[in-house]
Design a protein around this motif. Structure first.
Motif, short mmCIF file in Angstrom:
data_model
loop_
_atom_site.label_atom_id
_atom_site.label_comp_id
_atom_site.label_asym_id
_atom_site.label_seq_id
_atom_site.Cartn_x
_atom_site.Cartn_y
_atom_site.Cartn_z
N GLY A 427 0.80 -1.22 0.00
CA GLY A 427 0.00 0.00 0.00
C GLY A 427 0.83 1.26 0.00
N PHE A 428 2.12 1.12 0.30
CA PHE A 428 3.00 2.28 0.42
C PHE A 428 3.77 2.57 -0.86
CE2 PHE A 428 6.83 4.49 2.12
CZ PHE A 428 6.18 5.52 2.78
N VAL A 429 3.73 1.66 -1.81
CA VAL A 429 4.52 1.81 -3.02
C VAL A 429 3.63 2.14 -4.21
CG1 VAL A 429 6.32 0.27 -2.18
CG2 VAL A 429 4.43 -0.67 -3.52
N LYS A 430 4.23 2.76 -5.23
CA LYS A 430 3.47 3.21 -6.39
C LYS A 430 3.14 2.09 -7.38
CE LYS A 430 5.02 8.02 -6.29
NZ LYS A 430 3.67 8.56 -6.07
N GLU A 431 3.63 0.90 -7.10
CA GLU A 431 3.27 -0.24 -7.94
C GLU A 431 1.76 -0.48 -7.90
OE1 GLU A 431 4.05 -5.09 -8.15
OE2 GLU A 431 5.19 -3.83 -6.75
N HIS A 432 1.14 -0.13 -6.79
CA HIS A 432 -0.30 -0.27 -6.63
C HIS A 432 -0.93 1.12 -6.55
CE1 HIS A 432 -0.17 -4.66 -5.81
NE2 HIS A 432 1.02 -4.37 -5.30
N PRO A 433 -2.14 1.31 -7.10
CA PRO A 433 -2.74 2.65 -7.17
C PRO A 433 -3.36 3.14 -5.88
CG PRO A 433 -4.22 1.05 -8.14
CD PRO A 433 -2.97 0.30 -7.79
N VAL A 434 -3.43 2.31 -4.85
CA VAL A 434 -4.15 2.70 -3.63
C VAL A 434 -3.50 3.89 -2.94
CG1 VAL A 434 -5.03 1.90 -1.41
CG2 VAL A 434 -4.99 0.35 -3.37
N GLU A 435 -2.17 3.99 -2.98
CA GLU A 435 -1.52 5.14 -2.34
C GLU A 435 -1.92 6.44 -3.03
OE1 GLU A 435 1.13 7.19 -3.55
OE2 GLU A 435 1.07 6.30 -5.54
N ARG A 436 -2.13 6.40 -4.33
CA ARG A 436 -2.56 7.60 -5.06
C ARG A 436 -4.01 7.94 -4.70
NH1 ARG A 436 -2.02 5.80 -9.74
NH2 ARG A 436 -4.18 5.51 -10.37
N TRP A 437 -4.86 6.93 -4.59
CA TRP A 437 -6.25 7.18 -4.22
C TRP A 437 -6.35 7.75 -2.81
CZ3 TRP A 437 -7.62 1.64 -6.24
CH2 TRP A 437 -7.66 1.67 -7.65
N TYR A 438 -5.48 7.27 -1.92
CA TYR A 438 -5.46 7.82 -0.56
C TYR A 438 -5.10 9.30 -0.59
CZ TYR A 438 -3.53 8.85 4.07
OH TYR A 438 -3.23 9.43 5.27
N ARG A 439 -4.10 9.67 -1.38
CA ARG A 439 -3.70 11.07 -1.47
C ARG A 439 -4.83 11.92 -2.06
NH1 ARG A 439 -0.06 11.70 -5.17
NH2 ARG A 439 0.41 9.58 -5.84
N ASP A 440 -5.50 11.38 -3.06
CA ASP A 440 -6.59 12.12 -3.69
C ASP A 440 -7.78 12.31 -2.75
OD1 ASP A 440 -5.10 12.31 -6.00
OD2 ASP A 440 -6.14 10.68 -7.04
N LEU A 441 -8.12 11.26 -2.01
CA LEU A 441 -9.29 11.33 -1.14
C LEU A 441 -9.13 12.36 -0.03
CD1 LEU A 441 -10.19 7.54 -0.95
CD2 LEU A 441 -11.73 9.38 -1.70
N ARG A 442 -7.91 12.67 0.35
CA ARG A 442 -7.71 13.67 1.39
C ARG A 442 -8.12 15.07 0.91
NH1 ARG A 442 -5.29 11.98 5.89
NH2 ARG A 442 -4.94 14.13 6.53
N ALA A 443 -8.28 15.26 -0.38
CA ALA A 443 -8.64 16.58 -0.91
C ALA A 443 -10.12 16.90 -0.72
CB ALA A 443 -8.30 16.66 -2.40
N VAL A 444 -10.95 15.88 -0.49
CA VAL A 444 -12.40 16.08 -0.52
C VAL A 444 -12.86 17.10 0.51
CG1 VAL A 444 -14.63 14.95 -0.23
CG2 VAL A 444 -12.78 13.79 -1.47
N GLY A 445 -12.31 17.07 1.71
CA GLY A 445 -12.74 18.01 2.74
C GLY A 445 -12.06 19.36 2.67
N LEU A 446 -11.11 19.52 1.74
CA LEU A 446 -10.33 20.75 1.65
C LEU A 446 -10.68 21.60 0.44
CD1 LEU A 446 -6.82 19.21 2.45
CD2 LEU A 446 -8.36 20.32 4.06
N MET A 447 -11.03 20.97 -0.65
CA MET A 447 -11.21 21.70 -1.91
C MET A 447 -12.54 22.46 -1.94
SD MET A 447 -8.44 21.07 -3.58
CE MET A 447 -8.73 21.34 -5.32
N GLU A 448 -12.49 23.65 -2.48
CA GLU A 448 -13.68 24.46 -2.73
C GLU A 448 -13.64 24.91 -4.19
OE1 GLU A 448 -16.07 24.83 -0.73
OE2 GLU A 448 -15.33 24.66 1.33
N GLY A 449 -14.77 24.79 -4.85
CA GLY A 449 -14.81 25.18 -6.26
C GLY A 449 -14.25 24.10 -7.14
N VAL A 450 -13.62 24.48 -8.23
CA VAL A 450 -12.93 23.61 -9.21
C VAL A 450 -13.93 22.86 -10.07
CG1 VAL A 450 -11.24 21.78 -9.58
CG2 VAL A 450 -10.97 23.35 -7.65
N VAL A 451 -14.76 21.99 -9.47
CA VAL A 451 -15.77 21.25 -10.21
C VAL A 451 -17.14 21.62 -9.66
CG1 VAL A 451 -14.35 19.30 -10.93
CG2 VAL A 451 -15.37 19.29 -8.66
N MET A 452 -18.16 21.42 -10.46
CA MET A 452 -19.51 21.79 -10.06
C MET A 452 -20.51 20.97 -10.86
SD MET A 452 -21.14 25.62 -9.88
CE MET A 452 -21.63 25.68 -11.59
N LEU A 453 -21.64 20.63 -10.24
CA LEU A 453 -22.67 19.84 -10.92
C LEU A 453 -23.77 20.74 -11.45
CD1 LEU A 453 -22.99 16.82 -8.49
CD2 LEU A 453 -21.50 17.10 -10.46
#
Length: 453
Positions: A427-453
């Motif tokens: 889970g700590f190495v880039k061979e698997h995509p989960v570490e990237r998804w973890y980094r991305d998911l941390r943005a959900v509570g921080l980001m404002e704007g950018v995308v909109m429905l």
């Protein structure tokens, strides 16, 4: 047989006559052109030396924004046309309609065949592949929030369809999903709040064959940022405004031709349309822990003068509040999609990975952790869909989107963390995509704007 190939000729674009008349059917018909092109077969990246954002990421200097196209000015200043509200079906039913399901199935395949394979390279390069952006344009995603009467593909307000599409794209990669959806956020904002002049000036570019890069910019590089207490200001000056401040998390800022900038006007947040190349605009790379494929930048506004016709929406903050809510709703949908990607990946991993002669999924601690991910993910999805459903019908959805954002921000991060934990050292190495998804998911509570429905 893949869905892309199944849409090859058999009637017009390989679709039924009903589907060719339906706006979403027309969007799906575009996949026929996509299948016949070589986009699916090419998942390449532009040379890093040719990417302004990448070079500024390395070197940290500012550059002027790109001198974008000249948008043809219309002559009228009357209120623009607004998307129609969807009628209530009278029951609590969150199932997608037939048309929505058809659209999502196509986007699912796009995510699997283009976004997922190119995600790691895009994350390293801090830029989305041209192929991904072109494919999103082929499907008509930038015009998803634009009503059919204004050149888009929807007859009614489309927050539900937008949420489903964002979720499907994020299953491929959240960063690339953000890059693909960013122009549509600007088009949707103009469709919802633009005057007739603004709609006639800008929307044709977003519904035509050459969609411009564009960005909705609300966030600022401020500790404990509050979107309703902006540092960026708009001062009245004659018959226009002067904008000053710094915006962060600007998607593809070096390439963008149009910005929707949030600024404090007379003590109330408001939205302004600012074209790239305007004097006083500078862009600087803003590389982050996650969402690296979205090529995030900072936008510096120093004495940027815009006309009175640059104001988007009202001055009492109503349009701005709805913009923030629709943006938060979009981030919830992205969190659900990425969370689903984590769940799908770890389920296969724990069933295939063996320790002490048996799959690690046989251990209760592992099985319970996977079950918790599935439970929390379903709660996130139901809250997000309910908020989107109310937004689609034009009802107040402030409470629903507040609940959805709180849950998605908290549980989304936990899903990412648990995914890394379940893979152990992998889970700590880039061979698997989960570490990237973890980094991305941390943005959900921080980001404002950018995308909109």
């Amino acid at each position: 047989m893949s869905l892309l190939n199944s849409l090859r000729p058999g009637g017009r674009h390989g679709l039924s006559s009903r589907e060719t008349r339906d706006p979403i059917g027309l969007a799906v018909a575009a996949v026929n052109r996509l299948a016949q092109s070589d986009l699916i077969d090419r998942v390449g990246l532009r040379k890093q030396s040719e990417q302004v954002v990448y070079s500024t990421t390395r070197n940290g200097f500012r550059v002027a924004t790109a001198a974008g196209r000249t948008f043809a000015r219309a002559g009228r200043r009357t209120a623009g046309e607004r998307p129609a509200r969807a009628e209530s079906r009278g029951v609590f039913d969150l199932n997608p309609t037939e048309d929505e399901a058809m659209l999502v199935s196509v986007v699912d395949e796009l995510a699997a065949e283009l976004l997922r394979p190119g995600a790691a390279a895009a994350d390293d390069a801090c830029a989305p592949p041209d192929d991904v952006l072109a494919a999103a344009q082929e499907l008509g995603l930038p015009g998803l929030g634009v009503p059919e009467s204004l050149g888009g593909i929807m007859e009614e307000r489309s927050a539900t369809a937008g949420a489903l599409v964002a979720e499907a794209l994020a299953k491929g990669d959240m960063g690339l999903a953000v890059a693909a959806l960013a122009p549509g956020a600007v088009a949707t904002a103009i469709g919802l709040w633009g005057t007739d002049e603004q709609q006639q000036t800008y929307l044709p570019a977003f519904t035509g064959p050459d969609v411009p890069a564009a960005a909705l910019t609300i966030a600022e590089p401020t500790v404990l940022f509050d979107p309703f207490e902006l540092s960026t200001t708009a001062l009245r000056d004659g018959d226009g405004f002067v904008l000053d401040g710094v915006k962060s998390a600007v998607v593809r800022g070096a390439d963008a031709e149009l910005f929707v900038v949030a600024a404090q006007l007379d003590g109330t947040p408001a939205l302004f349309l600012v074209e790239a190349g305007t004097d006083g605009l500078e862009v600087e790379a803003d590389p982050s822990m996650g969402l690296r494929a979205a090529a995030l930048s900072r936008l510096h506004l120093t004495g940027v003068r815009v006309g009175a016709d640059a104001l988007l929406g009202d001055t009492d903050g109503e349009a701005y509040r709805e913009c923030v809510r629709l943006s938060r709703l979009a981030w919830c949908a992205l969190a659900v999609g990425t969370g689903q990607a984590v769940l799908d990946y770890v389920k296969d991993y724990v069933n295939e990975r063996e320790a002490f002669g048996e799959p690690i999924s046989h251990r209760q601690s592992v099985a319970f952790m996977v079950a918790d991910i599935a439970i929390e993910l379903q709660a996130m999805r139901l809250l997000t869909w309910k908020a989107a459903s109310r937004a689609t019908r034009g009802e107040d959805f402030a409470r629903e989107v507040g609940l959805a954002r709180r849950l998605c921000a908290e549980k989304g991060m936990k899903i990412g963390l648990d995914g890394v934990q379940l893979l152990g050292g992998h889970g700590f190495v880039k061979e698997h995509p989960v570490e990237r998804w973890y980094r991305d998911l941390r943005a959900v509570g921080l980001m404002e704007g950018v995308v909109m429905l």
